[in-house]
Design a protein around this motif. Structure first.
Motif, short mmCIF file in Angstrom:
data_model
loop_
_atom_site.label_atom_id
_atom_site.label_comp_id
_atom_site.label_asym_id
_atom_site.label_seq_id
_atom_site.Cartn_x
_atom_site.Cartn_y
_atom_site.Cartn_z
N GLY A 1 -22.61 39.84 19.99
CA GLY A 1 -23.45 40.95 19.55
C GLY A 1 -24.47 40.60 18.49
N LYS B 1 -19.00 41.84 22.96
CA LYS B 1 -19.88 42.45 21.96
C LYS B 1 -19.60 41.90 20.57
N SER B 2 -18.33 41.70 20.26
CA SER B 2 -17.98 41.16 18.94
C SER B 2 -18.43 39.71 18.80
N LEU C 1 -15.85 43.43 27.76
CA LEU C 1 -17.13 43.83 27.18
C LEU C 1 -17.03 44.00 25.67
N ALA C 2 -15.89 44.56 25.20
CA ALA C 2 -15.70 44.76 23.76
C ALA C 2 -15.59 43.42 23.03
#
Length: 199
Positions: A111, A107-108, A103-104
């Motif tokens: 996002g 997001k990067s 997920l991180a």
């Protein structure tokens, strides 16, 4: 701006193909970045879209066999991108979810899409955006239907050129039947609704 010798339908077809090539290129690079293959990357995207999926749901939505999905989930779990969780209400059901790590990274990488979308959509009226969205949804449903039809005609190993040509001809007949159904749906005034195209 449209070239004088190109109809709006031709221009749209050209634009969609360019978009597909650009997206495919990005997905290739993303898979290499993540250290996985394109199929694995596509399944991560499917999980992200739905929040969580069972292995069976993932197989259905991806078109993979249940055995291939199990091996893929094992691979993605080992890479740290997905985790299996038992359903609290039904211990027989196992959900596949993205990890915090996945997920991180997502997001990067994704996002800024909201900001990009705001910039792009500012060029169009709400009615134009609604038409584009409807077109893309209809196109996605049709491509899914075509993929399912083509899947029925994948030749067995060792079939060679004749087997592939035979499968291509059978696929073409199936798609012609699909077009006839769509024309009937269009005559009934339902073609503008993506949901009317079925799964």
């Amino acid at each position: 701006m449209r070239a004088d010798d190109m109809s709006i339908a031709d221009e749209l077809k050209h634009a969609v193909r360019q978009d597909q090539v650009a997206n495919s290129r990005f997905e290739d690079v993303l898979a290499r970045f993540l250290g996985i293959n394109r199929t694995d990357s596509r399944c991560i995207d499917l999980i992200a879209q739905h929040g969580r999926l069972t292995a069976g749901q993932l197989a259905d939505r991806s078109g993979l066999t249940s055995g291939a999905v199990t091996v893929m989930i094992d691979r993605l779990e080992q890479a740290g991108y997905v985790a299996r969780h038992r359903d609290t209400g039904d211990r027989r059901k196992v959900w596949v979810e993205l990890t915090g790590h996945a997920l991180a990274i997502g997001k990067s990488i994704y996002g800024q899409f909201e900001d990009i979308g705001d910039v792009l959509s500012s060029e169009f009226s709400p009615d134009e955006l609604e038409a584009v969205a409807r077109y893309l949804l209809m196109s996605a449903k049709l491509n899914t239907a075509r993929a399912k039809l083509l899947e029925k005609h994948v030749p067995e190993a060792g079939m060679g050129r004749e087997g592939r040509m035979s499968g291509a001809s059978a696929f073409e007949r199936d798609v012609r039947g699909l077009i006839t159904e769509l024309q009937a749906t269009q005559s009934a005034g339902k073609i503008s609704d993506p949901e009317a195209l079925g799964d």
